[in-house]
Design a protein around this motif. Structure first.
Motif, PDB file in Angstrom:
ATOM      1  N   PRO A 164      38.558  37.157  41.809  1.00  0.00           N
ATOM      2  CA  PRO A 164      39.967  37.945  42.424  1.00  0.00           C
ATOM      3  C   PRO A 164      41.030  37.647  43.299  1.00  0.00           C
ATOM      4  O   PRO A 164      42.385  36.875  42.871  1.00  0.00           O
ATOM      5  CB  PRO A 164      40.265  39.656  41.987  1.00  0.00           C
ATOM      6  CG  PRO A 164      38.739  40.160  41.088  1.00  0.00           C
ATOM      7  CD  PRO A 164      37.594  38.659  41.062  1.00  0.00           C
ATOM      8  N   LEU A 165      39.898  37.256  44.259  1.00  0.00           N
ATOM      9  CA  LEU A 165      40.677  36.607  45.381  1.00  0.00           C
ATOM     10  C   LEU A 165      40.714  35.363  45.435  1.00  0.00           C
ATOM     11  O   LEU A 165      42.248  35.449  46.092  1.00  0.00           O
ATOM     12  CB  LEU A 165      39.652  37.270  46.976  1.00  0.00           C
ATOM     13  CG  LEU A 165      39.345  38.696  46.797  1.00  0.00           C
ATOM     14  CD1 LEU A 165      38.556  39.029  48.181  1.00  0.00           C
ATOM     15  CD2 LEU A 165      40.697  38.877  47.547  1.00  0.00           C
ATOM     16  N   LEU A 166      39.848  34.835  44.909  1.00  0.00           N
ATOM     17  CA  LEU A 166      40.579  33.586  44.796  1.00  0.00           C
ATOM     18  C   LEU A 166      41.540  32.868  43.611  1.00  0.00           C
ATOM     19  O   LEU A 166      42.384  32.205  44.526  1.00  0.00           O
ATOM     20  CB  LEU A 166      38.602  32.257  44.255  1.00  0.00           C
ATOM     21  CG  LEU A 166      38.871  31.649  44.536  1.00  0.00           C
ATOM     22  CD1 LEU A 166      39.679  30.434  45.139  1.00  0.00           C
ATOM     23  CD2 LEU A 166      37.569  30.721  43.399  1.00  0.00           C
ATOM     24  N   ALA A 167      41.750  33.362  42.752  1.00  0.00           N
ATOM     25  CA  ALA A 167      42.108  33.411  41.769  1.00  0.00           C
ATOM     26  C   ALA A 167      43.831  33.829  42.523  1.00  0.00           C
ATOM     27  O   ALA A 167      44.564  33.378  41.618  1.00  0.00           O
ATOM     28  CB  ALA A 167      41.946  34.465  40.247  1.00  0.00           C
ATOM     29  N   THR A 168      43.771  34.676  42.674  1.00  0.00           N
ATOM     30  CA  THR A 168      44.787  35.563  43.520  1.00  0.00           C
ATOM     31  C   THR A 168      45.845  34.399  44.931  1.00  0.00           C
ATOM     32  O   THR A 168      47.082  33.948  44.111  1.00  0.00           O
ATOM     33  CB  THR A 168      45.115  36.282  43.470  1.00  0.00           C
ATOM     34  OG1 THR A 168      44.897  37.861  43.667  1.00  0.00           O
ATOM     35  CG2 THR A 168      46.358  37.179  44.369  1.00  0.00           C
ATOM     36  N   ALA A 169      44.786  33.978  45.189  1.00  0.00           N
ATOM     37  CA  ALA A 169      45.266  32.969  46.590  1.00  0.00           C
ATOM     38  C   ALA A 169      45.747  31.659  45.819  1.00  0.00           C
ATOM     39  O   ALA A 169      46.741  30.626  46.417  1.00  0.00           O
ATOM     40  CB  ALA A 169      44.013  32.504  47.724  1.00  0.00           C
TER      41      ALA A 169
END
Length: 422
Positions: A164-169
């Protein structure tokens, strides 16, 4: 199957298993996109429609589709081999993801997004269950099976931290479509790399005995009990996601949502690590009942928390109770299900968590809107309580079946003689 462990398992010993790294590394890469899918859809659709409700509905269709189709994917993998299912599956998923992205950017009607969401979810590659099935082949009858189940649980948690962190970034710093496009690309590349590891995939037998064994894993009573158990675990994930966000918003600190959920996830990861390092002397059936009772007890206190500190503390305890239940449930599959149907069994459990989560998100959201702030926490309490009642009532079905044969004592006299247990 022995109910006690006589040698102390360890992660070092597990990772020294011959051939393990050949499927662990590509398996981790291939399952990473799965944690990116939901948040990528939500951020993209919200950007193009301006509605979180619409975005959540599209993401929910994807999740339900995955939960319903995953067991059939697992059954095909058991019958045809993992590679035969993965190769077309990752291609369909990549194309479906690209179609959903194009439709969202083109401001397509909601029904069109729903139509595209169905194959996107249905074709999600079931890498986690496939990795667990490969561990089952490598560690048949070994005390390291519990350690492997713990290792996979921790790996799943790491995936859902970084994904989720990668997708949000990507969606916020690059382009709203970047998350879903990257998810499709990584699924294709990672899935192909994992499929290329032919030497470690479970073999597909074609003799008559194997055909008998390859009945659906759903026919095993113990698997049905575990499905209900995992539905309750899914209700915790879904209820926590919605209710923590609502709680943070109600106190005017929406940024605390990530912190509170991080504490919950940290408890899950830490207990998973510890669980895999213990040489258990208690039968897994009993461990599951006791561990699930602790989960239901801690989850029942969430709705009464009215401060950040108390909620964080209870959330930590809830997270610490989830991993042992998950790990023990996956471990029980080894004794309950023949090798020829284990991938399907694992996908039933994974799908049950996803389905429970999707239902909990919907119900908890309605409760938060219609009742009071924190009412959504009633969902984990009710879900785990109902699952615990089912588990206690049907716990005898979690015992591995006995194997018997008939010994002939003369032309007209046959007496069944037990020769051992699985």
């Amino acid at each position: 199957m022995a109910s006690t462990v006589t040698s102390r398992p360890g992660y070092g010993q597990l990772l020294r298993t011959r051939g393990a790294w050949t499927f662990l590394l590509p398996g981790f890469a291939a399952r990473q996109p799965f944690a990116m899918l939901t948040i990528s859809i939500v951020l993209l659709v919200q950007h193009t429609t301006g509605s979180y409700g619409t975005a959540g509905a599209v993401a929910a269709v994807t999740g339900v589709s995955m939960a319903l189709f995953a067991p059939f994917t697992g059954r095909l993998a058991d019958r045809l081999g993992q590679r035969a299912v993965l190769l077309p599956g990752v291609l369909v998923h990549a194309l479906s993801g690209l179609s959903l992205t194009a439709l969202a950017l083109a401001d397509a009607p909601l029904w069109a997004l729903f139509v595209a969401a169905v194959p996107t979810g249905a074709s999600v590659p079931q890498i986690g269950p496939m990795v667990r099935a490969r561990w089952g082949v490598k560690l048949q009858g070994s005390p390291l099976m519990t350690t492997a189940a713990a290792f996979e649980s921790v790996t799943d948690e790491l995936t859902f931290v970084f994904g989720p962190l990668l997708a949000t970034a990507l969606c916020t710093a690059v382009n709203p479509a970047a998350g879903l496009l990257t998810e499709a690309a990584l699924t294709l590349i990672g899935g192909l790399l994992f499929a290329a590891q032919k030497s470690t995939q479970p073999s597909v037998a074609f003799d008559g005995h194997a055909r008998v064994e390859r009945g659906s894993a759903l026919r095993v009573p113990g698997v049905r009990v575990l499905i209900v158990t995992f539905l309750g675990i899914g209700s915790v994930f879904g209820g926590m996601q919605v209710s923590l966000a609502a709680f943070s918003e109600s106190i005017g600190e929406p940024g605390l949502n990530g912190v509170l959920y991080g504490v919950f996830a940290a408890g899950n990861m830490l207990s998973g690590i510890v669980c895999g390092a213990i040489a258990w002397k208690v039968a897994p059936q009993r461990r599951l009942v006791l561990g699930y009772a602790a989960l239901a007890l801690t989850a029942s206190g969430l709705w009464a928390a009215h401060s950040v500190v108390v909620l964080a503390g209870i959330g930590l305890l809830v997270g610490m109770c989830i991993a042992p239940a998950l790990i023990t449930g996956y471990t029980l599959v080894e004794g309950l299900v023949p090798q020829a149907a284990r991938t399907e069994a694992f996908t039933w459990l994974t799908g049950a968590v996803a389905l429970g989560q999707a239902a909990a998100v919907t119900v908890a959201g309605q409760l938060e809107d219609r009742l009071w702030d924190g009412a959504g926490f009633l969902v984990p309490m009710a879900g785990t309580a109902l699952a615990l009642a089912t588990l206690v009532a049907l716990r005898a079905q979690l015992m591995p079946p006995r194997t018997t044969r008939v010994v002939t004592r003369g032309a007209a006299h046959r007496e069944p003689v037990a020769i051992g247990e699985m």
